[in-house]
Design a protein around this motif. Sequence first.
Motif, PDB file in Angstrom:
ATOM      1  N   TYR A 190      -9.327  -0.210  -0.130  1.00 55.85           N
ATOM      2  CA  TYR A 190      -9.796   0.551   1.035  1.00 55.85           C
ATOM      3  C   TYR A 190     -11.314   0.408   1.025  1.00 55.85           C
ATOM      4  N   PRO A 223      -3.643   7.543  -1.443  1.00 59.88           N
ATOM      5  CA  PRO A 223      -3.095   6.278  -0.932  1.00 59.88           C
ATOM      6  C   PRO A 223      -2.975   6.239   0.591  1.00 59.88           C
ATOM      7  N   VAL A 253      -3.887  -2.822  -3.421  1.00 59.57           N
ATOM      8  CA  VAL A 253      -4.655  -3.055  -2.182  1.00 59.57           C
ATOM      9  C   VAL A 253      -5.968  -2.277  -2.246  1.00 59.57           C
ATOM     10  N   PHE A 295      -4.342   0.400  -7.700  1.00 59.03           N
ATOM     11  CA  PHE A 295      -3.580   0.020  -6.512  1.00 59.03           C
ATOM     12  C   PHE A 295      -3.598  -1.502  -6.337  1.00 59.03           C
ATOM     13  N   THR A 326       2.175   2.524  -3.289  1.00 58.15           N
ATOM     14  CA  THR A 326       1.265   3.059  -4.309  1.00 58.15           C
ATOM     15  C   THR A 326       1.271   4.581  -4.220  1.00 58.15           C
ATOM     16  N   ARG A 366      -5.537  -0.561   3.503  1.00 55.99           N
ATOM     17  CA  ARG A 366      -4.474  -1.348   2.844  1.00 55.99           C
ATOM     18  C   ARG A 366      -4.783  -2.845   2.973  1.00 55.99           C
ATOM     19  N   GLY A 385       0.827  -1.209   0.000  1.00 53.93           N
ATOM     20  CA  GLY A 385       0.000   0.000   0.000  1.00 53.93           C
ATOM     21  C   GLY A 385       0.858   1.255   0.000  1.00 53.93           C
TER      22      GLY A 385
END
Length: 893
Positions: A721, A596, A719, A717, A158, A780, A155
């Motif tokens: 959220y 991010p 990951v 990304f 990114t 993340r 994370g």
Amino acid sequence: VTPLPELFLTAVKLNHDSTGAQYLHVAREDKNNLFSVQFRTTPMDSTGVPHILEHTVLCGSMKYPCRDPFFKMLNRSLATFMNAFTASDYTLYPFSTQNSKDFQNLLSVYLDAVFFPCLRELDFWQEGWRLEHENPTDPQSPLVFKGVVFNEMKGAFTDNERIFSQYLQNQLLPDHTYSVVSGGDPLSIPDLSWEQLKQFHATHYHPSNARFFTYGNLPLEQHLRQIHEEALSKFQRIESSTTVPAQKLWDIPREYHVTCGPDTFATDSTKQTTISVSFLLPDITDIFEAFTLNLLSSLLIGGPNSPFYKALIESGLGTDFSPEVGYNGYTREAYFSVGLQGIADKHMETVKNIITRTIDEVIEKGFEDNRVEALLHKIEIQMKHQSTSFGLALTSYIASCWNHEGDPTELLNLGKQVTQFRKCLKENPNFLQEKVKQYFKNNQHRLTLSMSPDEKYYEKQAQMETEKLKQKVDSLSMKDRQQIYEKGLELRTLQSKPQDASCLPALKVSDIERTISFTELDIALAADEIPVQYCAQPTNGVVYFRAFSSLNTLPEELRPYVPLFCSVLTNPHFEDEEHFKVLVKMTAQELSNGIPDSGHLYASIRASRTLTPAGDLQETFNGMDQVRLMKRIAETSDLKPILRKLPRIKKHLLNCDNMRCSVNAAPQQMSQAGKEIENFIKNLGRSKKERKSVRPHVIEDPTFKPCQMKTHFLLPFPVNYVGECVRTVPYTDPDYASLRILARLMTAKFLHTEIREKGGAYGGGAKLSSNGIFTFYSYRDPNSIETLQCFEKAVNWAKSGSFTLEDIDEAKLSVFSVADAPVAPSDKGMDQFLYGLSDEMKQAHREQLFAVSHEQLINVSNKYLGIGQSTRGLAILGPDNVNIDKDPSWVIR
């Protein structure tokens, strides 16, 4: 022993005879006491060993062998702060609390954690990295990389600003520990073994390599006795080999280029290059030189009148300063960096030339006296300002310098440094220009770093990770594979087992004060009609003024532009289109860069958008809608239509009829403050209409109807959220207290295990906002749909009532630690002023918190959180997801 009267403190420096441990105590009349211990940690590879160790030492120790004592203490204490940090060359473990018994409890847990951790292999697997089957119960499912730090760093990488800063340090200081990634490079993390982790602990986490810090009004003798008895007495001095050598200086400047992922919200896809020029500066333990260079840095880049702002930002070539701009004193030798982001490739040489030219101009012209004075005045005001986290600020402030044997007491003596600086300037008017010449113009240790996006960056990262995985998997024997499967099941069993935390110390609910102390407030009318709240406080001679303006009269179509209005309000060039364009680009760039790091907040804000009028306004002001709007405005060539909106907004916002004011100051300053407010109001506009009473706590929209909405923001990304929000009840409702305890209970007893320990996300949990939005979130996170299912399971867990009275008491402690967090003199009375929460309401809520029962928690789970019970919203920020794309109920953005 050194008294520092301007900071109202006395510093006591000690050394421990038998181990050589260093100690600094700062005695100050502040009941928010703080402890920290730091170790110099100097990794020589990018496996993230200090970072993974920081996580793993908090997973259980000799005296407290239960799993995860750190997270469990969050619910057994009234701590005002608890955390741990890995920097480039040290690891810091701080906590603070206002309760002396709690201080001893936490100190015992922290000392045992860092000096006598269990460092179990399964904890290393969970927190660091492991190979595990995608479905741990199915040995036929593919093997994948898992682990909390592994996902955290995926994370982190990114974030393009983070990538740039990381390479800047690695390349400018390439000879020792600063050449590696102390947090861990996701592609190197799987090279770390459990044995290496234990070895790193043995050589770095020793009292001979430790620096202890305490702060506040608790007696020092008690701290020293406990630290000696529980930790230091069990060690002998060793020769610590963690010293960072001085960086060898270069004969000629260097250049370096890196790539990063494309910025989805870039205002111009052809202008995504970043370039900066960085200069190595002297050792940070030369405290006066460091003070001077830090101040010089502010003069060079701070504010719209600084030379580099005028030369670089106002050139229109880029969107904002490059990351790491200014003075950085977190490494043994400091450095200064300046450059631009959001430029076209072809302008790289131009930017370098502007930097060189600006340095020459500064050497020739110097700085205006009033800018130097303003900066010194700012330092003096900061010294007077009393914050509630002063101890935490101090431990962070001294950490780097002390880490390299600098004198922390000398560092705290800011008054002395200001006096010495004034003296140098008086004796030599060219003092600052000579520094610019020495450290910038004639400095050969200079790095020009550039970074540009590669469309296939994330693809290449994923490909490299796949290759790394294949390499690991191919080298496994049948026995290894069987072991991995069995260990995966063992870890899952361990994570699912009810845990006995009885070995940990804990406060009891009976230790909590039953009543709060009330704050005396006076309300008076200024200019006959404008309400002003006066709060007399010991503010150390500083006056704090706030004005609050209601938006209820503002036309709907102007609302999205309010944040932009606020960001340009303090700029004198309000009507200058060129200047405005610069500010717009900077704002858009800052918003894009923030995603991010704050993705879970953006997901939560979007998820609550359709639930309340306040949620809708928050998305407009602070959500992804605002990010997209600023991107659109920044791409617009003609900004006149936008500029024309600003005076219209001003008419509503800077209008006395929509306004209330507040003042926090010492009693003797109140009458003068009242006169100043009268002047302030006279200079503001008024509408001709009769003044209505302002209710700024309420956003009025009688037409608003809550509805469900699911949004997936596609971002490149690796990951996710995730946010899910449920509309419940406001603060004054009797059920609010039960929901508040429930959020904490769900986080500690269910979501933490499922989302972080089993799922591998860096963070996740539930929280309740003061306007009654109940939010589930993850941060993340390698998962998305699975996490949403986890939220549903958490509700079913709560409805089943499978939690104990002890669990409820722990959740209450945790909630009270937030409710009773210290309030600075400058902020007393603010809950009343900003949110309409009186002390009487807070006391009523407090009594409801004490009374929350097992039955009430089950009731509110059924009443508000069950599917179909309340309106909810869902949002995910993250990569493509086949399951979501196929589902027509999701809006893809």
